[in-house]
Design an enzyme around this catalytic site. Sequence first.
Site, PDB file in Angstrom:
ATOM      1  N   LEU A  84       0.814  -1.218   0.000  1.00  0.00           N
ATOM      2  CA  LEU A  84       0.000   0.000   0.000  1.00  0.00           C
ATOM      3  C   LEU A  84       0.849   1.270   0.000  1.00  0.00           C
ATOM      4  O   LEU A  84       0.312   2.372  -0.115  1.00  0.00           O
ATOM      5  CB  LEU A  84      -0.957  -0.006   1.193  1.00  0.00           C
ATOM      6  CG  LEU A  84      -2.000  -1.131   1.160  1.00  0.00           C
ATOM      7  CD1 LEU A  84      -2.914  -1.045   2.381  1.00  0.00           C
ATOM      8  CD2 LEU A  84      -2.825  -1.095  -0.119  1.00  0.00           C
ATOM      9  N   ASP A 126       0.331  -9.768  -4.567  1.00  0.00           N
ATOM     10  CA  ASP A 126       1.599  -9.029  -4.602  1.00  0.00           C
ATOM     11  C   ASP A 126       1.404  -7.714  -5.352  1.00  0.00           C
ATOM     12  O   ASP A 126       2.248  -7.288  -6.154  1.00  0.00           O
ATOM     13  CB  ASP A 126       2.720  -9.863  -5.227  1.00  0.00           C
ATOM     14  CG  ASP A 126       4.112  -9.256  -4.976  1.00  0.00           C
ATOM     15  OD1 ASP A 126       4.208  -8.280  -4.198  1.00  0.00           O
ATOM     16  OD2 ASP A 126       5.090  -9.751  -5.564  1.00  0.00           O
TER      17      ASP A 126
END
Length: 425
Positions: A59, A303
């Site tokens: 993130l 991922d």
Amino acid sequence: MTAYLITSVSVVGAAPTDLLIRDGVVAEVGPGLSAPDATVIDGTGLVALPGLVDLHTHLREPGREDAETVESGSRAAALGGYTAVCAMANTSPVADTAGVVEQVWRLGREAGLVDVQPIGAVTVGLAGERLAELGAMADSAARVRIFSDDGHCVADPKLMRRALEYVKAFDGIIAQHAEEPRLTEGAQMHEGEVSTRLGLIGWPAVAEEAIIARDVLLAEHVGSRLHVCHVSTAGSVEVLRQAKARGVRVTAEVTPHHLLLTDERAESYDPVFKVNPPLRTAADIAALRAALADGVLDVIATDHAPHAVEDKECEWAYARPGMLGLETALSIALEVLGPRWDLIAERMSRTPARIAGLTGHGIDPAPGVPANLTLVDPSARRTIEPTELASRSRNTPYARMTLPGRIVATFLRGEPTVLDGKAVN
């Protein structure tokens, strides 16, 4: 809180039924339900799945908000059908203290689009030299249970053993980025026929397989939990198969891109196809798909790795590795597995929720269950346009590809985060 009545929907591929959501839970499931106060959603032709759970998301916040924020990544996740994501530790500063993991956890709560569960670093600064504050992160408000130096391998076997021993006390997990760094120095892509033809330094399969073989032995010796990130080779599958047969407490994930794309994509020199571990061969893909079906590989994890324009739109050698994945993962699963809904629910929701210990997630819609679910239109096909994605970055390897499936709605504890294919907030 608004009630929702979803009519004629197939729950994980079963016969069509109605599903009533009220007060944050699935209140009723059955044909012919009536709820005059509820907002009605026509579920004809749709499949209801437990909300997807991603064990492996980047993130980028704090530190690289130009590439992604917790809020933008959460929105991308909700649009992909996710209700929970595990955020990797390679932020800036690194999530190696209670303070940083609590910051990420609180940002996730403020966004309110998915449950964001931080993953703590194994070592201070991801440097692989000394253990991070594992106990403090476990005791923090974020209640961290998975630790990973993802992007870097915990290469020192003594340090890896110590980490496994430490987290065993609270049933934690070490998630390993399996890459023997001395075998991949300067590597640009998979080592094989294509790398030889292109003149690029190769990343050999054995660099992954050697670390997995070492770590399953360490986990077996310690009796602790090991999770292997982004498995990419047929040889790794066989190491894991043997370890599981011996009863080693190991789980493993595979990414959507390693299930679909081969190293031949590097022939274009388009850095969007540069990823770590690299795209492998068609034979590796076949082995990964078979292992996903038979349970040697437990989870599909995205991922999701957003990168700013300057980190991707440059020469291959200088480009950062990584691809977007949250908004396309379910479509890739449908492309690879077909409409095997129970298998998809197991690999993308139930099992990752169980590994991460996420209470209330990964549970099929049923009376009394928290209403964390997603509605999928399996008959829809969509062409991926990078500019239409919710992520702040555009590095999707599926640009202009037409893929099956469309997320129609996502609910987090009964509140819609996506309706009619659009983010609510």
